[in-house]
Enzyme design. Structure first.
Site, PDB file in Angstrom:
ATOM      1  N   CYS A  90      74.874  48.151  78.826  1.00 61.28           N
ATOM      2  CA  CYS A  90      76.068  48.995  78.761  1.00 61.28           C
ATOM      3  C   CYS A  90      77.190  48.238  78.035  1.00 61.28           C
ATOM      4  O   CYS A  90      77.032  47.897  76.865  1.00 61.28           O
ATOM      5  CB  CYS A  90      76.460  49.467  80.157  1.00 61.28           C
ATOM      6  SG  CYS A  90      77.600  50.887  80.149  1.00 61.28           S
ATOM      7  N   HIS A 209      71.370  52.124  81.335  1.00 60.02           N
ATOM      8  CA  HIS A 209      71.135  51.175  82.421  1.00 60.02           C
ATOM      9  C   HIS A 209      69.641  51.119  82.709  1.00 60.02           C
ATOM     10  O   HIS A 209      69.106  52.039  83.360  1.00 60.02           O
ATOM     11  CB  HIS A 209      71.903  51.605  83.677  1.00 60.02           C
ATOM     12  CG  HIS A 209      73.381  51.461  83.550  1.00 60.02           C
ATOM     13  ND1 HIS A 209      74.046  50.318  83.954  1.00 60.02           N
ATOM     14  CD2 HIS A 209      74.320  52.303  83.053  1.00 60.02           C
ATOM     15  CE1 HIS A 209      75.345  50.464  83.711  1.00 60.02           C
ATOM     16  NE2 HIS A 209      75.531  51.651  83.166  1.00 60.02           N
ATOM     17  N   GLU A 211      68.023  49.411  84.851  1.00 63.72           N
ATOM     18  CA  GLU A 211      67.742  49.327  86.294  1.00 63.72           C
ATOM     19  C   GLU A 211      67.846  50.689  86.973  1.00 63.72           C
ATOM     20  O   GLU A 211      67.382  50.850  88.106  1.00 63.72           O
ATOM     21  CB  GLU A 211      68.690  48.327  86.963  1.00 63.72           C
ATOM     22  CG  GLU A 211      70.121  48.795  87.177  1.00 63.72           C
ATOM     23  CD  GLU A 211      71.017  48.691  85.950  1.00 63.72           C
ATOM     24  OE1 GLU A 211      72.237  48.902  86.090  1.00 63.72           O
ATOM     25  OE2 GLU A 211      70.500  48.407  84.838  1.00 63.72           O
TER      26      GLU A 211
END
Length: 229
Positions: A90, A209, A211
């Protein structure tokens, strides 16, 4: 000797979810790498892999890094001097640019030429920030890409097993504009193409992102942990 994976903790972003995802994939992939979220510049300088998350405004993230004694220098030591694999997430990806234009002009690291500017979707019905799931499209640019090339992420080692149409989770109002098209590894469409993945040498950055991007994100993390550029 390098000290495993350092996720830089400078108060920007949800480190815990990122740390959990990296720990999980380090175990599943058998990478044998310890993973730690740390604000210790010496540990970052020695890391085998460096992860820089980021959330919020470009200038605030840059200031947060400078507030940690020696951290900017440690990043340069690990990434540009020693060539450790680097993943920016990001705003951590956006900081690779020459400059950010959010609330004025702020210098970036200048590791991947370009600038970070406000998203301007062609469709006025599209809201800013760009938030939610979007499809990835890989680029035929000589560094990582072949559009429609199947499940290989266009050839870049960190993108192996990924394919056009894989979903990733985005939350951002500004986008990376690469000066050199060869550094743009993948885009998504949000009223026009938006940089989703950039990369050069030992550096990769994702606007999304990983994750939070389920299987595609976890695959990218596992690939990154195995990467030896």
């Amino acid at each position: 000797m390098a000290d495993g994976v350092a996720i830089v903790d400078y108060g920007a972003g949800n480190l815990r979810s990122a740390e959990k995802a990296f720990v999980r994939m380090a175990g599943e992939a058998g990478a044998g790498l310890p993973v730690v979220a740390t604000g210790d510049a010496d540990r970052v300088a020695r890391a085998s892999h460096v992860v820089l998350p980021g959330q919020g405004a470009f200038a605030d993230c840059r200031a947060g890094l400078h507030a940690l004694d020696g951290m900017v220098e440690a990043l340069h030591e690990a990434v540009t001097a020693r060539g450790a694999p680097f993943l920016g997430i990001c705003v951590g990806m956006q900081l690779l640019a020459d400059r950010g234009l959010e609330h004025g002009e702020t210098p970036g690291f200048g590791w991947v030429p370009g600038e970070v500017a406000a998203l301007e979707p062609d469709d006025p019905a599209l809201k800013i920030p760009h938030m939610g799931w979007n499809d990835l499209r890989f680029h035929d640019n000589g560094r990582g890409g072949g559009r429609g090339s199947g499940p290989n992420g266009g050839g870049h080692p960190v993108l192996a097993g990924l394919a056009d149409g894989d979903h990733a989770y985005f939350v951002h109002s500004y986008g990376f504009r690469c000066a050199d098209g060869a550094d743009l590894l993948a885009t998504c469409d949000y009223g026009g193409p938006v940089a989703a993945i950039v990369g050069r040498d030992n550096m990769v950055g994702t606007q999304f992102h990983p994750e939070k991007s389920q299987q595609a994100g976890l695959r990218l993390i596992a690939n990154f942990l195995a990467w030896r550029p």
